[in-house]
Design an enzyme around this catalytic site. Structure first.
Site, PDB file in Angstrom:
ATOM      1  CG  ASP A  46      -2.048  -0.945   1.137  1.00 55.44           C
ATOM      2  OD1 ASP A  46      -2.350  -1.353  -0.005  1.00 55.44           O
ATOM      3  OD2 ASP A  46      -2.638  -1.284   2.166  1.00 55.44           O
ATOM      4  CG  HIS A 250      24.666   3.989 -12.344  1.00 55.19           C
ATOM      5  ND1 HIS A 250      23.969   3.670 -13.494  1.00 55.19           N
ATOM      6  CD2 HIS A 250      25.210   5.197 -12.572  1.00 55.19           C
ATOM      7  CE1 HIS A 250      24.093   4.655 -14.365  1.00 55.19           C
ATOM      8  NE2 HIS A 250      24.850   5.599 -13.831  1.00 55.19           N
ATOM      9  CG  ASP A 267      26.912  11.724  -8.413  1.00 59.29           C
ATOM     10  OD1 ASP A 267      26.247  12.778  -8.246  1.00 59.29           O
ATOM     11  OD2 ASP A 267      27.055  11.190  -9.523  1.00 59.29           O
ATOM     12  CG  ASP A 278      24.566  15.488 -11.274  1.00 55.41           C
ATOM     13  OD1 ASP A 278      25.029  14.782 -10.356  1.00 55.41           O
ATOM     14  OD2 ASP A 278      24.534  15.126 -12.468  1.00 55.41           O
ATOM     15  CG  HIS A 357      31.159   8.639 -16.839  1.00 61.07           C
ATOM     16  ND1 HIS A 357      31.411   9.988 -16.866  1.00 61.07           N
ATOM     17  CD2 HIS A 357      31.729   8.189 -15.696  1.00 61.07           C
ATOM     18  CE1 HIS A 357      32.090  10.339 -15.786  1.00 61.07           C
ATOM     19  NE2 HIS A 357      32.298   9.267 -15.063  1.00 61.07           N
ATOM     20  CG  HIS A 361      24.304  15.115 -17.489  1.00 58.58           C
ATOM     21  ND1 HIS A 361      23.495  15.824 -16.630  1.00 58.58           N
ATOM     22  CD2 HIS A 361      25.122  14.386 -16.702  1.00 58.58           C
ATOM     23  CE1 HIS A 361      23.806  15.519 -15.387  1.00 58.58           C
ATOM     24  NE2 HIS A 361      24.803  14.658 -15.390  1.00 58.58           N
ATOM     25  CG  HIS A 368      20.978  12.285 -16.816  1.00 54.47           C
ATOM     26  ND1 HIS A 368      21.085  10.927 -16.844  1.00 54.47           N
ATOM     27  CD2 HIS A 368      22.022  12.717 -16.060  1.00 54.47           C
ATOM     28  CE1 HIS A 368      22.152  10.551 -16.137  1.00 54.47           C
ATOM     29  NE2 HIS A 368      22.727  11.617 -15.650  1.00 54.47           N
ATOM     30  CD  GLU A 392      28.729  13.721 -14.730  1.00 57.27           C
ATOM     31  OE1 GLU A 392      28.814  12.759 -13.962  1.00 57.27           O
ATOM     32  OE2 GLU A 392      27.641  14.204 -15.107  1.00 57.27           O
ATOM     33  CE1 TYR A 396      34.207   6.939 -11.398  1.00 55.91           C
ATOM     34  CE2 TYR A 396      34.627   7.142 -13.757  1.00 55.91           C
ATOM     35  CZ  TYR A 396      34.050   7.623 -12.600  1.00 55.91           C
ATOM     36  OH  TYR A 396      33.328   8.790 -12.640  1.00 55.91           O
ATOM     37  NE  ARG A 414      30.476  10.930 -10.893  1.00 57.46           N
ATOM     38  CZ  ARG A 414      30.294   9.681 -10.516  1.00 57.46           C
ATOM     39  NH1 ARG A 414      31.068   8.718 -10.984  1.00 57.46           N
ATOM     40  NH2 ARG A 414      29.334   9.360  -9.656  1.00 57.46           N
ATOM     41  CD  GLU A 416      28.002  15.271 -11.611  1.00 59.01           C
ATOM     42  OE1 GLU A 416      27.917  14.450 -10.678  1.00 59.01           O
ATOM     43  OE2 GLU A 416      27.246  15.272 -12.595  1.00 59.01           O
TER      44      GLU A 416
HETATM   45  N1  GLY Z   1      24.248  11.806 -10.734  1.00 60.31           N
HETATM   46  C1  GLY Z   1      24.064  11.364 -12.051  1.00 60.31           C
HETATM   47  C2  GLY Z   1      25.078  11.872 -12.953  1.00 60.31           C
HETATM   48  O1  GLY Z   1      26.119  12.325 -12.507  1.00 60.31           O
HETATM   49  O2  GLY Z   1      24.909  11.928 -14.137  1.00 60.31           O
HETATM   50 MN    MN Z   2      25.954  14.153 -13.674  1.00 61.70          MN
HETATM   51 MN    MN Z   3      26.245  13.118 -10.535  1.00 66.76          MN
END
Ligand code: GLY
Ligand code: MN
Ligand code: MN
Length: 448
Positions: A46, A250, A267, A278, A357, A361, A368, A392, A396, A414, A416
């Site tokens: 629920d 992720h 992040d 972000d 990556h 973005h 995004h 960003e 890794y 990272r 960003e």
């Molecule tokens: N937090 C998602 C990205 O960095 O694109």
């Molecule tokens: Mn991002």
């Molecule tokens: Mn991010």
């Protein structure tokens, strides 16, 4: 810092007027645009996920209740129709107030409003009057796609009775997403609020983090700051990754212990009035980078700084990515991660082993965010003042990568930032969230 409500009827009306103007331009013979709400999502049994309005619908109306559908029409005297949940005393006692059809008109500026139960009856009348239908098939609600498909089918079946169906379907994203891509001053102010809450969260996490804490404690610290200053919480689920967890792009278990000598990658971005920051920061749990960690960190920072410095109108996201890839690949060779000629390593995508990556973005109501990355003729899109995007870069190195020097294995970094393009160049909205080696080390409070 109070976060003022985003809703201002005038702001949304001006946006609708601009959308209508562009619809008339694209479809002079008459057009109607349909924007459905985000469906409610069940979490379990629920329990529902907290409701968050669809970004296009919010952008155009400020209306945040579930089940809403907004319709814009270039024909007739009522350009803006809103379908809403009806007032319902019983339901409102359980689930809170509803604007109802009256509120949709009075508070949200609808020229007419219907209960959403009348959708199958009223929407075909609006659609059937137009030659062009603006609707984004393949969006977030497949059920609504089918429903609209059925309406079109039944309109076509009634052609003999003189009922028309639109002959052309266009993606309203061509109009609305272009508007969302270039931020208005109010939107930039709101993003700055999201950034300030995000700064508080990251700084508090850096202060709290130390060997012996857990990722979940840092997650809790972030959420406290994101909400405490009046924000709505996070704009996307936070990644709190200690040690080798940071090499999982992720990762979001956020449950592992933080150990001596590890880096912590966070992040996380706060949402203020539906606009999200972000931001990623990576810092040493023990207060000081090891020489290997520091070398890797400085490389990622150099890539970030070079991209930020190059940001100005006319530059492209593609160009910035190429810049980041070159700097990172040169660094990978120096660090002993890759061997060979830098140009060849770039051409062969060898860098993707450690940087898999993209660098940027768009950012705004969605993390995004919407907006094309290419021009209509397929070229990388030049940046313009008012656009906001992330930079960003990262590195890794999997813990089981037997090609990597042993001391680098398990390092994930990272950095960003959120960048506003200005007429003069750029404004790094997130520059006050510690990012240099010295500032990051100073922001952590653990001293062995
Ligand atoms: N937090 C998602 C990205 O960095 O694109
Ligand atoms: Mn991002
Ligand atoms: Mn991010």
């Amino acid at each position: 810092m109070p976060v003022t409500p985003a809703f201002d009827a005038k702001v949304h009306k001006a946006r609708r007027d601009e959308v209508l103007r562009r619809m008339r331009e694209m479809a002079p013979t008459g057009a109607v645009a349909v924007f459905p709400g985000m469906p409610v999502a069940t979490r379990n049994s629920d329990v529902e996920h907290p409701y968050r309005a669809d970004s296009d619908l919010f952008f155009l109306t400020g209306f945040e209740e579930p089940e809403a559908v907004a319709v814009l029409s270039t024909q007739g005297e009522k350009p803006f129709t809103l379908f809403v949940r009806p007032r319902d005393k019983e339901r409102e006692i359980w689930n809170g107030r509803r604007a109802g059809v009256e509120g949709a008109v009075k508070s949200f500026g609808a020229d007419q409003a219907f209960e959403v139960g009348k959708l199958d009856e009223e929407l075909p009348k609006l659609i059937g009057a137009a030659r062009t239908l603006f609707y984004r098939f393949g969006g977030d609600d497949p059920d609504f796609d089918s429903r609209l498909g059925r309406m079109l089918r039944s309109l076509r079946m009634r052609a003999r009775a003189g009922i028309d169906a639109p002959t052309r379907i266009e993606d309203p994203g061509q109009i609305v997403h272009e508007l969302r891509l270039r931020k208005e001053p109010l939107e930039i102010d709101t993003l700055r609020k999201a950034v300030e809450l995000t700064r508080r969260g990251h700084v508090a996490a850096m202060k709290t983090g130390r060997p012996g804490t857990n990722e979940y404690e840092l997650h809790a610290v972030l959420e406290r700051e994101f909400r405490h200053g009046g924000g709505r919480g996070w704009g996307y689920y936070p990644i709190v990754a200690a040690g080798e967890n940071a090499t999982v792009l992720h990762y979001n278990d956020n449950r592992a212990p933080v150990r001596e000598g590890e880096l912590v990658l966070i992040d996380a971005g706060a949402e203020a009035d539906l606009y999200t920051a972000d931001v990623t920061r990576t810092w040493p749990a023990s207060g000081k980078f090891s020489p290997s960690q520091r070398a890797c960190y400085q490389l990622v920072l150099d890539a970030a700084d070079a991209c930020i410095a190059a940001t100005r109108p006319g530059e492209t996201i593609e160009g910035l990515h190429d810049k980041a890839v070159r700097i990172l690949t040169e660094g990978m060779v120096k660090l002993g991660l890759l061997r060979g000629d830098v140009d060849a390593l770039i051409k062969d995508n060898a860098f993707r082993r450690y940087y898999m990556h993209r660098t940027s973005h768009w950012l705004g109501l969605d993390v995004h965010d919407v907006g094309n990355y290419r021009t209509p003729d397929g070229q990388p899109r030049p940046l313009e003042p008012g656009m906001v995007f992330t930079i960003e870069p990262g590195l890794y190195i999997a813990s089981d990568d037997d090609q990597a020097p042993p001391e680098l294995r398990g390092i994930g970094i990272r950095i960003e930032d959120d960048i506003l393009v200005t007429a003069q160049g750029h404004d790094n909205l997130t520059r006050d969230i510690p990012r240099t080696v010295a500032d990051v080390e100073a922001a952590t409070s653990y001293r062995p």
